[in-house]
Design a protein around this motif. Sequence first.
Motif, PDB file in Angstrom:
ATOM      1  N   MET A 108      43.961  43.804  52.134  1.00  0.00           N
ATOM      2  CA  MET A 108      45.088  43.886  51.218  1.00  0.00           C
ATOM      3  C   MET A 108      44.841  43.123  49.917  1.00  0.00           C
ATOM      4  O   MET A 108      45.144  43.637  48.834  1.00  0.00           O
ATOM      5  CB  MET A 108      46.360  43.356  51.903  1.00  0.00           C
ATOM      6  N   TYR A 109      44.285  41.912  49.995  1.00  0.00           N
ATOM      7  CA  TYR A 109      44.115  41.126  48.769  1.00  0.00           C
ATOM      8  C   TYR A 109      43.289  41.866  47.710  1.00  0.00           C
ATOM      9  O   TYR A 109      43.762  42.078  46.584  1.00  0.00           O
ATOM     10  CB  TYR A 109      43.514  39.748  49.077  1.00  0.00           C
ATOM     11  N   PRO A 110      42.056  42.286  48.003  1.00  0.00           N
ATOM     12  CA  PRO A 110      41.306  43.011  46.964  1.00  0.00           C
ATOM     13  C   PRO A 110      41.915  44.364  46.623  1.00  0.00           C
ATOM     14  O   PRO A 110      41.806  44.823  45.469  1.00  0.00           O
ATOM     15  CB  PRO A 110      39.898  43.158  47.561  1.00  0.00           C
ATOM     16  N   LYS A 111      42.561  45.008  47.589  1.00  0.00           N
ATOM     17  CA  LYS A 111      43.176  46.301  47.304  1.00  0.00           C
ATOM     18  C   LYS A 111      44.327  46.160  46.300  1.00  0.00           C
ATOM     19  O   LYS A 111      44.531  47.032  45.444  1.00  0.00           O
ATOM     20  CB  LYS A 111      43.679  46.950  48.597  1.00  0.00           C
ATOM     21  N   LEU A 112      45.094  45.082  46.416  1.00  0.00           N
ATOM     22  CA  LEU A 112      46.181  44.861  45.463  1.00  0.00           C
ATOM     23  C   LEU A 112      45.635  44.688  44.045  1.00  0.00           C
ATOM     24  O   LEU A 112      46.187  45.238  43.081  1.00  0.00           O
ATOM     25  CB  LEU A 112      46.984  43.628  45.876  1.00  0.00           C
ATOM     26  N   TRP A 113      44.525  43.968  43.916  1.00  0.00           N
ATOM     27  CA  TRP A 113      43.955  43.789  42.584  1.00  0.00           C
ATOM     28  C   TRP A 113      43.259  45.056  42.085  1.00  0.00           C
ATOM     29  O   TRP A 113      43.246  45.337  40.877  1.00  0.00           O
ATOM     30  CB  TRP A 113      42.997  42.592  42.559  1.00  0.00           C
ATOM     31  N   GLU A 114      42.704  45.810  43.009  1.00  0.00           N
ATOM     32  CA  GLU A 114      42.113  47.086  42.614  1.00  0.00           C
ATOM     33  C   GLU A 114      43.182  47.996  42.001  1.00  0.00           C
ATOM     34  O   GLU A 114      42.951  48.656  40.985  1.00  0.00           O
ATOM     35  CB  GLU A 114      41.491  47.756  43.834  1.00  0.00           C
ATOM     36  N   HIS A 115      44.375  48.000  42.612  1.00  0.00           N
ATOM     37  CA  HIS A 115      45.476  48.800  42.070  1.00  0.00           C
ATOM     38  C   HIS A 115      45.872  48.310  40.677  1.00  0.00           C
ATOM     39  O   HIS A 115      46.277  49.097  39.813  1.00  0.00           O
ATOM     40  CB  HIS A 115      46.689  48.735  43.009  1.00  0.00           C
ATOM     41  N   ALA A 116      45.722  47.000  40.444  1.00  0.00           N
ATOM     42  CA  ALA A 116      46.071  46.434  39.144  1.00  0.00           C
ATOM     43  C   ALA A 116      44.962  46.618  38.109  1.00  0.00           C
ATOM     44  O   ALA A 116      45.119  46.217  36.951  1.00  0.00           O
ATOM     45  CB  ALA A 116      46.386  44.942  39.303  1.00  0.00           C
ATOM     46  N   GLY A 117      43.826  47.205  38.531  1.00  0.00           N
ATOM     47  CA  GLY A 117      42.755  47.493  37.590  1.00  0.00           C
ATOM     48  C   GLY A 117      41.561  46.561  37.664  1.00  0.00           C
ATOM     49  O   GLY A 117      40.642  46.667  36.840  1.00  0.00           O
ATOM     50  N   ASP A 169      34.397  42.853  40.242  1.00  0.00           N
ATOM     51  CA  ASP A 169      34.894  41.992  39.178  1.00  0.00           C
ATOM     52  C   ASP A 169      35.788  40.885  39.728  1.00  0.00           C
ATOM     53  O   ASP A 169      35.832  39.776  39.175  1.00  0.00           O
ATOM     54  CB  ASP A 169      35.643  42.809  38.129  1.00  0.00           C
ATOM     55  N   LEU A 170      36.505  41.168  40.815  1.00  0.00           N
ATOM     56  CA  LEU A 170      37.330  40.145  41.449  1.00  0.00           C
ATOM     57  C   LEU A 170      36.455  39.015  41.992  1.00  0.00           C
ATOM     58  O   LEU A 170      36.772  37.825  41.819  1.00  0.00           O
ATOM     59  CB  LEU A 170      38.152  40.767  42.577  1.00  0.00           C
ATOM     60  N   ILE A 171      35.355  39.366  42.629  1.00  0.00           N
ATOM     61  CA  ILE A 171      34.419  38.355  43.134  1.00  0.00           C
ATOM     62  C   ILE A 171      33.909  37.490  41.982  1.00  0.00           C
ATOM     63  O   ILE A 171      33.879  36.258  42.071  1.00  0.00           O
ATOM     64  CB  ILE A 171      33.252  39.037  43.872  1.00  0.00           C
ATOM     65  N   SER A 172      33.519  38.143  40.892  1.00  0.00           N
ATOM     66  CA  SER A 172      33.025  37.397  39.728  1.00  0.00           C
ATOM     67  C   SER A 172      34.100  36.462  39.175  1.00  0.00           C
ATOM     68  O   SER A 172      33.819  35.304  38.832  1.00  0.00           O
ATOM     69  CB  SER A 172      32.580  38.370  38.635  1.00  0.00           C
ATOM     70  N   ARG A 173      35.313  36.971  39.093  1.00  0.00           N
ATOM     71  CA  ARG A 173      36.400  36.156  38.547  1.00  0.00           C
ATOM     72  C   ARG A 173      36.664  34.924  39.409  1.00  0.00           C
ATOM     73  O   ARG A 173      36.892  33.822  38.892  1.00  0.00           O
ATOM     74  CB  ARG A 173      37.674  37.004  38.419  1.00  0.00           C
ATOM     75  N   LEU A 174      36.596  35.085  40.711  1.00  0.00           N
ATOM     76  CA  LEU A 174      36.837  33.955  41.608  1.00  0.00           C
ATOM     77  C   LEU A 174      35.753  32.885  41.472  1.00  0.00           C
ATOM     78  O   LEU A 174      36.048  31.688  41.520  1.00  0.00           O
ATOM     79  CB  LEU A 174      36.932  34.448  43.048  1.00  0.00           C
ATOM     80  N   ILE A 175      34.517  33.314  41.285  1.00  0.00           N
ATOM     81  CA  ILE A 175      33.438  32.346  41.073  1.00  0.00           C
ATOM     82  C   ILE A 175      33.645  31.614  39.752  1.00  0.00           C
ATOM     83  O   ILE A 175      33.469  30.393  39.653  1.00  0.00           O
ATOM     84  CB  ILE A 175      32.067  33.044  41.124  1.00  0.00           C
ATOM     85  N   GLU A 176      34.044  32.350  38.724  1.00  0.00           N
ATOM     86  CA  GLU A 176      34.324  31.733  37.425  1.00  0.00           C
ATOM     87  C   GLU A 176      35.442  30.696  37.546  1.00  0.00           C
ATOM     88  O   GLU A 176      35.363  29.600  36.974  1.00  0.00           O
ATOM     89  CB  GLU A 176      34.733  32.806  36.414  1.00  0.00           C
TER      90      GLU A 176
END
Length: 360
Positions: A326-335, A340-347
């Motif tokens: 659910m967590y990555p799917k929710l962000w996938e829906h948001a674009g 990119d989510l993995i990269s953002r979390l590392i940043e």
Amino acid sequence: MNAARRKRLKVAILFGGKSAEHEVSVVSAQGVLGAIDTDRFQPIPIGVTRQGTWLTPAQTEQALDRIRSERIKSLDEALGDGILYRVQALASLRRVDAVFPLIHGTNGEDGTLQGFLELVGVPYVGAGVAASALGMDKALQKTFFRHHNFPVADDVQVLMSQWRRDRQSVVQAAEAVIGYPAFVKPANSGSSVGTSRARSREDLEEAIAEAFRYDRKVLVERAINGREVEVAVLGNDDTEASPVGEITFNADFYDYRAKYEDNTTQLHIPADIPEAASERARELAVSAYKAIDCAGLARVDFFYTPDGSLILNEVNTIPGFTPMSMYPKLWEHAGLSYRDLISRLIELALERRQEKGHGF
């Protein structure tokens, strides 16, 4: 090209662990290892067995190869008895630029691992020690949220020492305050492991005994008639809330089987609830996230009741992180894609370390 590759940040993907959620963690790690941006990051897998032994990256790769090819579920099964385990956690972690912890449950998201990483001095994805401890311990979390006027379900908290000393008094107190039906769960567990629904005194006694298999502290909660809706929160001090998602399932409640084994369970994004309720859920999610001083990521779970109320269920600081979770799917829906989510979390992990004045 070779020069560029030498500049990649080394990111340890830490997974497995001693908790009942070991297999879920292995699946999450495989998702991250398969999707991480290898132009920017060099992933270094570090597995932890069910016995708590930290594996070298080479041993971890060997185990993952068998897991992928033979459909084995745990690191211990993959390695067998003939492997010489080496405890080289400190040396391995000191060679990386950041850690992406994917160990669910005890010794993974309860603050103990985060404290170890603080001592090692390595930036890591996700909440710090205090937020992780509160996020894991549902008894402490609910007491905290109730004190700060968040809407939470009524509960009775039971210690194993109380249960051993006077079971009858414990049951009578739970019946007086909570009644039936009730949910019984270990204070420190995830993925609904050890959780049961009780409709009678006999059910309640069995459910409490089962929950004590996983923790010394147990919650008896009032059953809420509501839909399961969730919000993903991303960020450090500046946070974003995803659209609201809903989970539907064919089970008495959202138990381990419904979460991971039943292919009829569905995620609905966005949730089919009124816009005002959706905005309220997103606001509450961010407020709860900030109240316990989360960082990086968390999934905030609610019950949406027939009268339009929202009841805060829990804040999960290391949510399931497979590509289908659910967590990555929710962000996938948001674009925001999984990669990119993995990269953002590392940043965000690196940013938080700089904010704390340690550098990296």
